[in-house]
Design an enzyme around this catalytic site. Structure first.
Site, PDB file in Angstrom:
ATOM      1  N   LYS A   1       0.579 -15.245  -6.506  1.00 51.11           N
ATOM      2  CA  LYS A   1       1.949 -15.509  -6.235  1.00 51.11           C
ATOM      3  C   LYS A   1       2.679 -15.186  -7.235  1.00 51.11           C
ATOM      4  CE  LYS A   1       1.346 -17.476  -1.447  1.00 51.11           C
ATOM      5  NZ  LYS A   1       1.464 -18.627  -0.522  1.00 51.11           N
TER       6      LYS A   1
ATOM      7  N   GLN B   1       2.728 -24.815  -0.868  1.00 50.99           N
ATOM      8  CA  GLN B   1       1.604 -23.816  -0.565  1.00 50.99           C
ATOM      9  C   GLN B   1       1.093 -24.986   1.015  1.00 50.99           C
ATOM     10  OE1 GLN B   1       0.551 -20.563  -0.763  1.00 50.99           O
ATOM     11  NE2 GLN B   1      -0.714 -20.794   0.452  1.00 50.99           N
TER      12      GLN B   1
ATOM     13  N   ASP C   1       9.595 -19.102   2.715  1.00 53.54           N
ATOM     14  CA  ASP C   1       8.333 -18.593   3.573  1.00 53.54           C
ATOM     15  C   ASP C   1       9.342 -18.563   5.330  1.00 53.54           C
ATOM     16  OD1 ASP C   1       6.088 -19.096   2.989  1.00 53.54           O
ATOM     17  OD2 ASP C   1       6.307 -20.810   2.437  1.00 53.54           O
TER      18      ASP C   1
HETATM   19  N1  GUN Z   1      -1.197 -21.234   3.514  1.00 55.92           N
HETATM   20  C1  GUN Z   1      -0.977 -19.836   4.506  1.00 55.92           C
HETATM   21  N2  GUN Z   1       0.018 -18.814   4.533  1.00 55.92           N
HETATM   22  C2  GUN Z   1       0.839 -19.167   3.771  1.00 55.92           C
HETATM   23  C3  GUN Z   1       2.623 -19.049   3.794  1.00 55.92           C
HETATM   24  O1  GUN Z   1       2.835 -18.083   4.125  1.00 55.92           O
HETATM   25  N3  GUN Z   1       3.203 -19.758   3.113  1.00 55.92           N
HETATM   26  C4  GUN Z   1       2.929 -21.179   2.753  1.00 55.92           C
HETATM   27  N4  GUN Z   1       3.975 -21.932   1.923  1.00 55.92           N
HETATM   28  N5  GUN Z   1       1.536 -21.592   3.018  1.00 55.92           N
HETATM   29  C5  GUN Z   1       0.255 -20.827   3.347  1.00 55.92           C
END
Ligand code: GUN
Length: 283
Positions: free
Chosen positions: A52, A96, A119
């Site tokens: 990211k 995350q 998200d």
């Molecule tokens: N963990 C697995 N996929 C995601 C996601 O799309 N966003 C976040 N914040 N954590 C994750």
């Protein structure tokens, strides 16, 4: 001939467009910023967060990473989110998941202001997705829709089967397919006759986290197969939830793992961060 739906190529096109928009915002004096919070040492989460950050750098988006120790408390995390909620340089906040067990995931997610919830996990954003009046789309399902549209695969009237009912993928995925006029079935671990349900799908989306679970007898001839899984096989090699080699010749189109849905998720996160920055600055 089976078409390989190339997530690397499609995400590159999406990111190129976003980069152009980020550049023109900068010319107007508007910077775009994303804060990413990671708690603990989960190796997979570390890789996702690094990817990211890399994408932000490629697109000219400022990234602010907060790597917190495993022992972080709910109070400390809430304090950080509060600070980021009030920081004008930060347009989007991502925490995350999964968080370490002692932390309250929904308490933390719900503390992010919905305007910065890139998200789309906050209940307000989840509700907006349900009624089709949304600001942000959840990144992975949005990436899947983008791939289907880019590949000229029409969803209207198609029988779409989603395997998996998670809040991150399965549930929002079914809703986005519905918004695109598909007829949607959601399957899960308690579904009876999973094989028959899957084998009836024109478009099969699988998000269960089990290596090579979907075998050739579970897919219809000519189906489109979207594999959201990211697992390791018995030799430690990355693989999806679909037995790619076994189903390949039977289907009309399929996403590979890696290089399928994964890169799209990140591109859509960048899109949501850009959307947040525009909403916060161009009122
Ligand atoms: N963990 C697995 N996929 C995601 C996601 O799309 N966003 C976040 N914040 N954590 C994750």
């Amino acid at each position: 001939m089976t078409k390989i739906i190339n997530g690397k190529e499609i995400s590159a096109a999406v990111k190129e467009r976003i980069k152009g928009e980020v550049t023109s915002l900068r010319e107007k004096g508007i910077e775009v910023g994303l804060a990413v919070i990671i708690v603990g040492d989960d190796p997979a989460s570390k890789v996702y967060v690094a990817n990211k950050e890399k994408a932000c750098e490629q697109l000219g988006i400022n990234s602010y990473k907060y790597a917190l120790p495993e022992e972080t408390t709910n109070e400390e995390l809430l304090e950080l989110v509060k600070k980021l909620n009030n920081d004008d340089k930060v347009n989007g906040i991502l925490c995350q998941l999964p968080l370490p067990k002692h932390l309250d995931e929904s308490l933390i997610i719900n503390s992010i202001v919905p305007e910065k919830d890139v998200d789309a996990f906050h209940p307000q954003n989840v509700g907006k997705i349900m009624i089709g009046d949304f600001d942000f789309l959840p990144c992975t399902p949005a990436g899947v829709i983008e791939m289907l549209k880019y590949s000229n695969i029409d969803m209207t009237g198609k029988k779409c089967v989603v395997v998996g009912r998670s809040n991150i993928v399965g549930k929002p995925m079914s809703m986005l397919l519905l918004h695109n006029n598909a007829t949607v079935t959601v399957c899960h671990s308690r579904t009876k006759n999973l094989k028959d349900e899957c084998a009836a799908a024109d478009i099969l989306v699988v998000a269960i986290g089990r290596a090579k679970f979907i075998t050739a007898d579970m897919v219809k001839e000519g189906a489109v197969v979207i594999d959201v899984g990211m697992n390791r096989d018995e030799n430690g090699k990355l693989c999806g939830d679909v037995d790619y080699d076994a189903v390949f010749d039977k289907v009309s189109a399929i996403t590979p793992v890696p290089g399928g849905v994964g890169p799209m998720t990140i591109a859509m996160l960048m899109q949501n961060t850009l959307t947040a920055a525009k909403k916060q600055n161009l009122k």
